[in-house]
Design a protein around this motif. Structure first.
Motif, short mmCIF file in Angstrom:
data_model
loop_
_atom_site.label_atom_id
_atom_site.label_comp_id
_atom_site.label_asym_id
_atom_site.label_seq_id
_atom_site.Cartn_x
_atom_site.Cartn_y
_atom_site.Cartn_z
N ASP A 122 58.78 5.73 84.35
CA ASP A 122 59.51 6.41 85.69
C ASP A 122 59.20 5.10 86.67
O ASP A 122 59.68 4.78 88.17
N HIS A 138 50.58 0.78 82.98
CA HIS A 138 51.21 1.03 82.02
C HIS A 138 51.40 -0.12 81.61
O HIS A 138 52.52 0.21 80.68
N GLU A 161 51.27 7.85 76.45
CA GLU A 161 52.64 9.24 76.00
C GLU A 161 53.74 8.87 74.78
O GLU A 161 54.40 9.17 75.40
N TYR A 202 54.83 20.64 86.57
CA TYR A 202 56.08 19.90 85.79
C TYR A 202 55.91 21.23 84.86
O TYR A 202 57.27 21.54 84.91
N GLU A 233 45.55 12.26 82.66
CA GLU A 233 46.41 11.84 84.09
C GLU A 233 46.65 13.43 84.32
O GLU A 233 46.47 14.01 83.33
N ASN A 257 57.07 7.54 93.59
CA ASN A 257 56.37 8.99 92.59
C ASN A 257 55.29 8.70 94.25
O ASN A 257 54.59 7.77 94.92
N LYS A 296 52.23 11.15 93.76
CA LYS A 296 50.69 11.37 93.25
C LYS A 296 50.13 10.58 94.33
O LYS A 296 48.80 10.87 93.00
C1 GCB Z 1 53.89 10.64 83.34
C2 GCB Z 1 53.37 9.00 82.96
C3 GCB Z 1 53.93 8.21 84.23
C4 GCB Z 1 54.69 9.28 85.33
C5 GCB Z 1 53.79 10.52 85.60
C6 GCB Z 1 54.64 11.60 86.94
O1 GCB Z 1 53.37 11.32 82.79
O2 GCB Z 1 52.82 8.80 82.03
O3 GCB Z 1 54.09 7.09 84.09
O4 GCB Z 1 54.51 8.77 86.61
O5 GCB Z 1 53.77 11.56 84.42
O6 GCB Z 1 54.57 11.32 87.73
O7 GCB Z 1 55.79 12.34 86.13
#
Ligand code: GCB
Length: 584
Positions: free
Chosen positions: A161, A333, A415, A449, A481, A543, A545
């Motif tokens: 992403d 990554h 992953e 998710y 993660e 993102n 997070k």
């Molecule tokens: C994951 C990935 C990471 C993404 C994350 C997300 O599993 O390893 O690169 O940014 O999820 O926030 O979806």
């Protein structure tokens, strides 16, 4: 592979700054790339180029760009050999000196260099052109796909992403070495009682006899604490001071080449932290003491400069890691700038060092968007060529980072689709270090998710899965993660997803579970800071997070983590000072 270093026998010229810059159009022939770029755009190095300019065509460009500048070889270098070194060209780089092609490199996050001694004389100027390509295909690491739309425009898609920032995001150097020089150094440390052992190999130019290689190790006060000679051997340090997480101690391992009449020909130093790493049962031991990872999956990502290395952000990020009580991070990554690894060595921050093998999982996107999953491991998708690129990425990462005390684990891929048919065939040949391959790193998003917003259901699922792994393998596990997108400033009395309150509740749930699982040896939250992504319907300006915003402001969760991790730190210190005193 040794990072260029200024020593009494080597010189360094930094080539960072503004370079002439242009997109290469598809019909431009490679022969034309070296032609002087006239009064056009100028691009900063180091920086990704995508967000620097306002032109959308540059931002979205798929293909080659070229950077160019004049360079002068110092006139004093007549007895030296000299090289151009590029720390990173994402993802493919071609280097030209005037009109001559000198080197190609594939892989966007590891360095490469080329000797140019025979091409330019000391005191002369030359035109240095670096062409950089950002295309990702099924045989690159990371993989991607290029589609050409009806209007002939190329469109890049990929399975990770984070945004595919491109260009020269790290420094470029011109450096000299003497004719007879040190090419590589490997140090591996061990501890025997109160002594530290540094086992070493020094690779020098072929003409250097082994007995002309001299080693001396100095402590942080500059005092010589050990000596040796020969291309291979061992140095013993009495009453060694260990490199400890949170309390780094670095010796300087200095290799010298001396001529037959003892004149100094070359010298190079590696910072060496003496420490041991061991996996024993379900524990991860650093210097014989159980270590619990607290910290982050990170990104090299900031506004405007993209993935450009920036020492101000680096220092600030480490300050934030200290403040929050983190003891570690993963280079998710892709390999990070070498300056970051050096700094982690000096700050005592533990690193999980990852290759750029991300997105080797086609089932994830079909899971998110529906549809039938394309097999990940097949001739048309990740195939033998992808694996060879992956193997090369591992070799280059290890060659670059093998001497860093901070690196305690290598992550060969993020992953990958490990449960699909063909995964074993893909990974087995890569697994050079299978005897050390014994920590399970899990990335999980229960409550985000899946079981979205239902933390009670998520807690049950998470615990069930972790207990399952524990029973099956009995190996140490790190949650590498876990996280929930959170919009800074969004609040909800109902703790609804995306709010700061939900993020806090989400993490508290995970931590309750971690504390109930014997084999958990750490937690690295996703992500350190909000970061830019490709355009996707479930991402609003990236993102979210992050525990910190993209400009490094804390979200409420930062205080919750700080309380937990400071507590873990205090407890570890208490336990280790107790065990120290009982050993004495
Ligand atoms: C994951 C990935 C990471 C993404 C994350 C997300 O599993 O390893 O690169 O940014 O999820 O926030 O979806």
């Amino acid at each position: 592979m040794l990072k260029p270093q200024a020593t009494s026998t080597r010189e360094l010229v930094n080539l960072d700054g503004l370079w002439s810059f242009a997109l290469v159009t598809d019909n431009e022939k490679e022969q034309a790339w070296t032609e002087p770029l006239q009064k056009g755009l100028e691009a900063p190095v180091p920086a990704s180029y995508n967000d620097v300019f306002l032109d959308r065509a540059i931002h979205d460009h798929v293909g080659w760009v070229r950077y160019q500048r004049q360079v002068i070889v110092p006139r004093g270098w007549s007895q030296e050999r000299y090289f151009v070194r590029v720390e990173a060209a994402t993802h493919q780089g071609l280097v030209f000196v005037n009109d001559t092609f000198v080197v190609e490199h594939i892989g966007g996050y590891t360095p490469f260099d080329a000797e140019i001694t025979h091409l330019v004389k000391p005191g002369q100027a030359f035109r240095l052109t670096i062409a950089v390509n950002n295309e990702l295909t099924n045989t690159t690491i990371p993989p991607g796909k290029i589609e050409v739309s009806a209007n002939g425009k190329k469109k890049q898609t990929y399975l990770h992403d984070f945004y595919n920032y491109a260009g020269l995001a790290r420094s470029v150097w011109l450096y000299s070495v003497p004719e007879q020089h040190i090419e590589d150094i490997t140090v591996v440390t061990d501890v025997q009682g109160s002594a530290g052992i540094i086992k070493y190999t020094v690779k020098a130019s072929d003409s250097v006899p082994s007995q002309q290689i001299k080693i001396s190790v100095t402590d942080e006060d500059g005092k010589v604490v050990g000596q040796a000679s020969g291309a291979q051997g061992e140095v013993k340090i009495d009453s060694v001071k260990l490199w400890q997480p949170g309390a780094a101690y670095l010796y300087q391992f200095q290799a010298q080449v001396r001529s037959a009449d003892a004149q100094l020909t070359d010298t190079y130093s590696v910072a060496a932290g003496v420490r041991t790493i061991e996996v024993r049962g379900n524990k991860f031991l650093i210097n014989n003491k159980p270590f619990y990872f607290t910290g982050f999956g990170k990104h090299e990502d900031t506004a405007v400069r993209g993935k450009g290395h920036d020492p101000a952000y680096m220092v600030h990020d480490f300050q934030l890691m200290d403040w929050i009580g983190a003891n570690s991070f993963r280079t998710s990554h892709y390999p990070y700038a070498e300056e970051v690894m050096d700094f982690a060595d000096r700050r005592g921050i533990v690193v999980i060092d990852e290759t750029a093998a991300v997105g080797l999982n086609l089932a994830i996107s079909s899971g998110l968007f529906g549809g039938v999953a394309t097999p990940t491991w097949s001739h048309e998708t990740c195939n033998d060529k992808t694996r060879e690129a992956n193997a090369q990425a591992i070799r280059e990462l290890v060659a670059r980072d093998k001497n860093h005390a901070c690196v305690v684990l290598w992550s060969v891929s993020n992953e990958p689709s490990s449960s699909e048919e063909g995964a074993r065939e893909y990974f087995e040949p890569l697994d050079l270090i299978s005897d050390l391959f014994d920590v399970l790193c899990l990335n999980r998003y229960y409550g985000w998710y899946t079981q979205m917003g239902d933390l009670e259901a998520a807690e049950a699922k998470l615990e069930e899965e972790l207990l399952g792994w524990e029973k099956k393998h009995g190996k140490p596990m790190i949650m590498t993660e876990y996280g929930a997108d959170t919009l800074a400033g969004l609040h909800s009395l109902h703790d609804l997803p995306w709010s700061e309150e939900f993020q806090v509740r989400f993490y508290k749930m995970y931590h309750r579970v971690h504390d109930r699982i014997e084999s958990m040896i750490g937690e690295q939250v996703w992500n350190f800071a909000d970061f830019q992504t490709s355009i996707q319907i479930f991402r609003v300006d990236g993102n979210k997070k992050g525990i910190f915003t993209r400009d490094r402001k804390p979200k409420t969760i930062a205080y919750t983590l700080r309380k937990r991790w400071m507590g873990i730190k205090a407890q570890t210190n208490r336990v280790s000072s107790h065990s120290d005193s009982t050993t004495l």
